[in-house]
Design a protein around this motif. Structure first.
Motif: not given
Length: 465
Positions: A71-97
């Protein structure tokens, strides 16, 4: 504070603004975030998302599991609980905008078990999981909507907890008062109720001073958050549109020598030394047979009643006319600056005569075309907003109407408690008033707020935040 969510859904949403951009972000939060990302992402280095430590980035491609299509090139940023904005596991997918790749990646995450996030749900989870209190959560949207550096500083200050710290300090002070009175009730044989009530009365007065200090910033805080609603009024051809253009530093409004050029309302935001002005240019106020112009005049008069500040323009090159006097009467009870424009031309307007109608309001001589007096005008606006007393770089502002209302109600409950003490009423009655004040203060930080209010607050957020 309610800790923990009522469900274990994993949510997903586009976290960046709609439109084209170099980078776009899809954010997932919840127990399945990492496993979903692991299913749809192929690392160029052969690494698995599921094995990636917290706060690490992987580079690769997003794959549609249904057809194994890239589908697209991407960067995946992993932030595991509780060290994230929501205190849950968070994944951010950075792709083309672009809209298409973002929607496609979002659809894939939803197909793999996530659900679309509700407006503000990421920040709501941060609040419910104890990472932010309610005042800090509300500051997030203030940061997003900031219109000037000053409004941004105020919002960042509240996000960092400046307001929350003061409110929590007041709550602890009220709680100590309650404890002192209840101790007196529990030990009647000591005969200390009267002395305890006298001590609490002094503490109430101290708390009232702190509340008054906070509320003194509310008007300025609201202006920094929402903008100073400023209406430019005057008779036709006095220079209203020229003033709007000068403050905007661009030719936004049409300017001609023909009276009545502006018939509709023109509204723009302008940054005056860090203060956002929601400035409105109105139709020239005069009697007219033109139906369209008359509607504009009536609308201008309506806006005067809603304005925080009125900039009333007069023409220095013509004597004070009946139309000018009619406009001056609209200032009654309003904060206003009277501006005598075209002061570079031979003067035919007597300032002393104008001052008869201004009720002590500031009168400034300006020339919009020559740029004369505009710096002084900006200075006067700043002084009005900050009352000449507050250092905006260091000050903490109550910039939310909900917070201000809660503070006022808490102040009233403390006043009720003081009245109860002075009336010599039973200690139990004093405690009731103090508990009411304590609960009102808790509404600001979210400690004593109802679920309906919480839901209403977070619906104001955009999806993805």
């Amino acid at each position: 504070m309610v800790i923990g969510l009522t469900n274990d859904d994993t949510i997903s949403a586009i976290a960046t603004a709609v439109g084209e951009g170099g980078i776009g972000i899809i954010r997932l939060s919840g127990d399945k975030s990492i496993s979903i990302a692991d299913k749809i992402f192929a690392s160029n280095a052969g690494k698995r998302v599921i094995n990636t430590p917290s706060h690490r980035v992987l580079y690769g491609t997003i794959i549609d599991p249904e057809n194994n299509e890239t589908v697209d090139e991407a960067l995946i940023l992993v932030m595991r609980a509780p060290r994230s904005y929501t205190c849950e596991d968070i994944v951010e997918i950075h792709c083309h905008g672009g809209p298409v790749p973002l929607q496609r990646v979002l659809a894939i995450t939803l197909g793999e078990g996530a659900r679309l996030a509700e407006p503000g749900e990421f920040t709501k989870r941060a609040f419910l999981n104890g990472r932010l209190d309610l005042a800090q959560a509300e500051a997030v949207i203030d940061i997003i909507r900031s219109k000037t550096d000053a409004s941004l500083k105020a919002a960042v200050g509240n996000l960092s907890g400046r307001l929350s710290e003061q409110v929590k300090g007041l709550r602890h002070a009220v709680l100590r008062m309650i404890a002192q009175l209840e101790a007196a009730i529990d030990f009647p044989e000591e005969d200390i109720e009267e002395a305890a009530a006298a001590d609490v009365a002094e503490l109430i007065k101290q708390a009232d001073l702190q509340l008054a200090s906070l509320l003194a910033t509310a008007q300025t805080g609201r202006i920094l958050r929402e903008g100073l609603a400023t209406v430019i009024i005057g008779k036709p051809n006095v220079g209203k549109s020229s003033l709007l253009n000068a403050l905007l530093r661009e030719k936004r409004a049409i300017v001609t020598d023909i009276p009545g050029t502006t018939r509709d309302i023109i509204e723009e935001y302008v940054n005056i030394r860090g203060i956002p002005l929601k400035i409105i240019d109105t139709a020239g106020i005069r009697e007219t047979a033109d139906v369209v112009e008359r509607i504009g005049v009536e609308r201008a008069k309506e806006l005067v009643g809603q304005a925080d500040l009125i900039l009333l323009l007069l023409d220095s090159s013509t004597p004070l006319a009946t139309e000018d006097k009619s406009v001056l009467t609209l200032l009654s009870g309003k904060q206003a600056l009277v501006l005598i424009n075209k002061s570079d031309l031979p003067a035919r307007l007597e300032v002393a005569e104008v001052e008869k109608y201004t009720a002590g309001r500031q009168v400034l001589k300006i020339s919009v075309t020559q740029g004369m007096g505009l710096e002084q005008l900006e200075k006067e606006i700043v002084n009005m907003v900050y009352s000449g007393q507050i250092n905006q770089g260091e000050a903490m502002f109550v910039n939310n109407v909900r917070h201000a209302n809660a503070l006022r109600q808490a102040q009233q409950r403390l006043a009720d408690a003081l009245t109860t003490i002075e009336a010599g009423m039973p200690t139990d009655c004093i405690v009731i008033d103090l508990r009411a004040a304590w609960e009102k203060l808790g509404e600001i930080t979210g400690d004593t707020v109802g679920e309906d209010i919480i839901d209403q607050i977070f619906t104001q957020f955009c999806i993805g935040k």
